[in-house]
Design an enzyme around this catalytic site. Structure first.
Site, PDB file in Angstrom:
ATOM      1  N   GLU A 151      24.801  23.307 -22.298  1.00  0.00           N
ATOM      2  CA  GLU A 151      25.471  22.543 -21.600  1.00  0.00           C
ATOM      3  C   GLU A 151      26.563  21.422 -22.170  1.00  0.00           C
ATOM      4  OE1 GLU A 151      23.326  18.674 -20.352  1.00  0.00           O
ATOM      5  OE2 GLU A 151      21.397  19.688 -21.000  1.00  0.00           O
TER       6      GLU A 151
ATOM      7  N   ASP B 100       0.932  -1.208  -0.009  1.00  0.00           N
ATOM      8  CA  ASP B 100      -0.019  -0.070   0.064  1.00  0.00           C
ATOM      9  C   ASP B 100       0.987   1.297   0.024  1.00  0.00           C
ATOM     10  OD1 ASP B 100       1.020  -0.352   2.420  1.00  0.00           O
ATOM     11  OD2 ASP B 100      -0.897  -0.243   3.451  1.00  0.00           O
TER      12      ASP B 100
ATOM     13  N   HIS C 264      18.826  21.388 -24.353  1.00  0.00           N
ATOM     14  CA  HIS C 264      17.224  21.025 -24.778  1.00  0.00           C
ATOM     15  C   HIS C 264      16.460  22.039 -24.063  1.00  0.00           C
ATOM     16  CE1 HIS C 264      17.414  19.731 -20.402  1.00  0.00           C
ATOM     17  NE2 HIS C 264      18.765  19.652 -20.789  1.00  0.00           N
TER      18      HIS C 264
ATOM     19  N   ASP D 128      25.467  17.046 -11.751  1.00  0.00           N
ATOM     20  CA  ASP D 128      24.348  17.569 -12.593  1.00  0.00           C
ATOM     21  C   ASP D 128      23.250  17.359 -11.768  1.00  0.00           C
ATOM     22  OD1 ASP D 128      22.333  17.953 -14.357  1.00  0.00           O
ATOM     23  OD2 ASP D 128      23.307  16.920 -16.012  1.00  0.00           O
TER      24      ASP D 128
ATOM     25  N   HIS E  92      24.801   9.339 -17.825  1.00  0.00           N
ATOM     26  CA  HIS E  92      23.791   9.187 -16.801  1.00  0.00           C
ATOM     27  C   HIS E  92      23.999   8.509 -15.651  1.00  0.00           C
ATOM     28  CE1 HIS E  92      20.861   9.881 -20.439  1.00  0.00           C
ATOM     29  NE2 HIS E  92      21.296  10.988 -19.927  1.00  0.00           N
TER      30      HIS E  92
ATOM     31  N   ASP F 263      17.998  23.058 -13.950  1.00  0.00           N
ATOM     32  CA  ASP F 263      18.935  21.993 -14.552  1.00  0.00           C
ATOM     33  C   ASP F 263      20.230  22.600 -14.869  1.00  0.00           C
ATOM     34  OD1 ASP F 263      20.131  19.868 -15.858  1.00  0.00           O
ATOM     35  OD2 ASP F 263      19.108  19.803 -17.728  1.00  0.00           O
TER      36      ASP F 263
ATOM     37  N   GLU G 279      26.797  23.544 -17.161  1.00  0.00           N
ATOM     38  CA  GLU G 279      25.185  23.471 -17.948  1.00  0.00           C
ATOM     39  C   GLU G 279      24.586  24.884 -17.247  1.00  0.00           C
ATOM     40  OE1 GLU G 279      22.701  20.255 -16.832  1.00  0.00           O
ATOM     41  OE2 GLU G 279      21.334  20.953 -18.380  1.00  0.00           O
TER      42      GLU G 279
ATOM     43  N   ARG H 197      31.249  18.586 -17.552  1.00  0.00           N
ATOM     44  CA  ARG H 197      30.161  19.471 -18.264  1.00  0.00           C
ATOM     45  C   ARG H 197      29.984  20.786 -17.447  1.00  0.00           C
ATOM     46  NH1 ARG H 197      27.267  15.542 -18.657  1.00  0.00           N
ATOM     47  NH2 ARG H 197      25.839  15.617 -16.758  1.00  0.00           N
TER      48      ARG H 197
ATOM     49  N   HIS I  36      13.410  17.816 -19.779  1.00  0.00           N
ATOM     50  CA  HIS I  36      13.551  17.790 -21.160  1.00  0.00           C
ATOM     51  C   HIS I  36      12.178  18.076 -21.739  1.00  0.00           C
ATOM     52  CE1 HIS I  36      17.651  14.916 -21.168  1.00  0.00           C
ATOM     53  NE2 HIS I  36      17.494  15.945 -20.653  1.00  0.00           N
TER      54      HIS I  36
ATOM     55  N   HIS J 196      26.902  14.167 -26.830  1.00  0.00           N
ATOM     56  CA  HIS J 196      25.661  14.746 -26.853  1.00  0.00           C
ATOM     57  C   HIS J 196      25.407  16.127 -27.518  1.00  0.00           C
ATOM     58  CE1 HIS J 196      26.295  17.254 -23.501  1.00  0.00           C
ATOM     59  NE2 HIS J 196      27.167  16.308 -22.960  1.00  0.00           N
TER      60      HIS J 196
ATOM     61  N   TYR K 250      34.187  14.467 -22.219  1.00  0.00           N
ATOM     62  CA  TYR K 250      34.424  13.347 -21.481  1.00  0.00           C
ATOM     63  C   TYR K 250      35.342  12.243 -22.202  1.00  0.00           C
ATOM     64  CZ  TYR K 250      29.724  15.203 -20.974  1.00  0.00           C
ATOM     65  OH  TYR K 250      29.021  16.188 -20.800  1.00  0.00           O
TER      66      TYR K 250
HETATM   67  N1  GLY Z   1      19.994  16.455 -16.288  1.00  0.00           N
HETATM   68  C1  GLY Z   1      19.713  16.053 -17.560  1.00  0.00           C
HETATM   69  C2  GLY Z   1      20.326  17.001 -18.606  1.00  0.00           C
HETATM   70  O1  GLY Z   1      21.105  17.603 -18.324  1.00  0.00           O
HETATM   71  O2  GLY Z   1      19.818  16.907 -19.691  1.00  0.00           O
HETATM   72 MN    MN Z   2      21.696  18.588 -16.453  1.00  0.00          MN
HETATM   73 MN    MN Z   3      20.409  19.353 -19.370  1.00  0.00          MN
END
Ligand code: GLY
Ligand code: MN
Ligand code: MN
Length: 444
Positions: free
Chosen positions: A384, A39, A354, A260, A243, A271, A408, A406, A361, A350, A388
């Site tokens: 960002e 529950d 975004h 992050d 990730h 973010d 961001e 990174r 996102h 990447h 790496y």
């Molecule tokens: N924390 C997810 C991104 O930076 O896209």
């Molecule tokens: Mn991020």
């Molecule tokens: Mn991000």
């Protein structure tokens, strides 16, 4: 704490209805509770679309908009009042509360939806709904349609056209209002303070999760109910795992720490990523790569202005990084060719950012009519870039291996450029070192 006003929720519904076909109906289901075990439920978070249009945060709701309907255009199906359940789980608005507190023109118990909704759909030519998101809802929608179809011989007119509401709704959500930007600024400011707290708390020998705890403590103290996404705290080579959320390694002297993390406030995300030396001092190779990522980030932020495309920031980052990697001897060859052949991909795999909003996102198309989207005031996005260098990459000199960086920030497009919402947390290497070595000991 800043909140979206009732007037703004009403304006959002009006703007959506203005874009719907005449004689149509929109049906938007909210989120349901998910069981963790027995529950115990996972913390409930309302579906962002329903929250955007109503502010209604309870499970098991369905929002209906029927433009032009004389008896009322805005209808909510909600959980009924239940004094027994409310003792255990807390207040329920019920249909009366949905009208009185959330401005619905009409509201019904969710348990009656199968009896009532087909009647509201009957005679409407087009149905807008989120399509292909939730199988159970898609199926239920067809059950309601078939209920109407079974009555065609009595003159019932079932809807004929079905449209994904996402296109209309997501375009609205992409451009943020003043109220939304104020909340996002608040979320960004809290997260920036949390990142500073983690930098100040960091020492070799601590565990990654202890820095996560510093971040989450600061955010929750400020009223954030939960993070906008699981925090990434990666020390040393863990910073190369995009990730990485285990956050259970010991931070070593000489490591860089990549964090992050961002809080959610009033259903709006922040973010932020910062990368800093565990012992308060960048080594020479760390500093060289760090300054390169930072230079690419500054150059990309310069590209964020109305009229530029979404992709121009990314292309700028790629050029700055490739030029720098060649200068450092990590890549060799002609710059244009290296870019064309995507030779940077082992180190930067990447995109540069975004959309950011109610979802981290966030919704909104990146291309329109096959062309990259042009930036407009009110759009919020992240910038960002990162580098790496895998600890296993035998193609680069050993001194670079295992470095993950990174940086961001969250930026809002303004009339003549952009505003950095996350500017409170340092990112110049010397400012980070100064903060970590007592040069600026206050969080505020
Ligand atoms: N924390 C997810 C991104 O930076 O896209
Ligand atoms: Mn991020
Ligand atoms: Mn991000």
């Amino acid at each position: 704490m800043k909140r979206i006003s009732k007037a703004e929720f009403a304006e959002r519904r009006t703007r959506l209805m203005e874009q719907m076909d005449t004689g149509s109906i929109a049906i938007v289901p909210g989120a349901v509770e998910t069981i963790r075990n027995n529950d115990v439920h996972h913390p409930f978070r309302q579906n962002s679309n329903v929250m955007y249009l109503s502010g209604f945060a309870e499970p098991d709701a369905v929002l209906v908009l029927i433009p032009g309907r004389e008896q009322g255009q805005y209808i909510l199906f909600v959980r009924d009042k239940d004094p027994e359940r409310e003792i255990w789980d807390g207040y329920r608005a019920g249909p009366e509360g949905a009208v009185a507190e959330y401005d619905a023109d009409d509201a019904f118990p969710i348990d009656d939806i199968d009896d009532i909704l087909p009647g509201l759909m009957e005679g409407r030519s087009r149905v807008y709904s989120p399509m292909g998101v939730d199988d159970a809802f898609d199926h239920q929608l067809m059950v309601w349609v078939n209920q109407i179809r079974s009555k065609v011989r009595t003159g019932a007119r079932p809807p004929e056209d079905f449209s994904d509401i996402s296109h209309l709704l997501h375009d609205l959500r992409l451009i943020k209002s003043r109220q939304e930007i104020a909340i996002m600024r608040e979320a960004a400011t809290i997260s920036a303070r949390a990142h500073k707290r983690a930098m100040l708390a960091c020492k070799p020998g601590k565990m990654e999760y202890q820095l996560q705890a510093e971040i989450e403590h600061e955010c929750m103290l400020a009223g954030s109910p939960w993070p906008a996404y699981p925090a990434i705290v990666g020390a040393g080579a863990n910073g190369c795992i995009l990730h990485y959320i285990e956050n259970n390694s010991k931070i070593q002297d000489g490591d860089l720490v990549l964090i992050d993390a961002g809080c959610e406030m009033q259903y709006y995300a922040s973010d932020i990523t910062r990368t800093f030396p565990a012992n308060g001092h960048f080594s020479e190779p760390q500093r060289q790569l760090y300054d390169l990522v930072l230079a690419s980030q500054y150059a990309a932020i310069d590209q964020v202005k109305p009229g530029n495309t979404w992709i121009s920031a990314h292309e700028t980052v790629v050029r700055v990084l490739v030029e720098g990697l060649v200068e450092l001897g990590i890549l060799q060859g002609d710059i244009n060719q290296l870019i064309e052949q995507e030779s940077y991909k082992p180190f930067f795999m990447h995109k540069t950012g975004h959309w950011l909003g109610m979802d981290v996102h966030d919704v909104g198309d990146y291309k329109v009519g096959g062309e990259w989207r042009v930036l407009e005031p009110g759009m919020v996005l992240t910038i960002e870039p990162g580098l790496y260098i895998s600890p296993h990459n035998q193609d680069v000199d050993e001194r670079w291996r295992g470095i993950g960086i990174r940086i961001e920030d969250d930026v809002v497009v303004t009339r003549d450029g952009c505003d950095i919402l996350t500017r409170d947390v340092p990112k110049e290497a010397r400012d980070i070192e100064s903060l970590m070595n007592g040069g600026q000991s206050s969080l505020f």
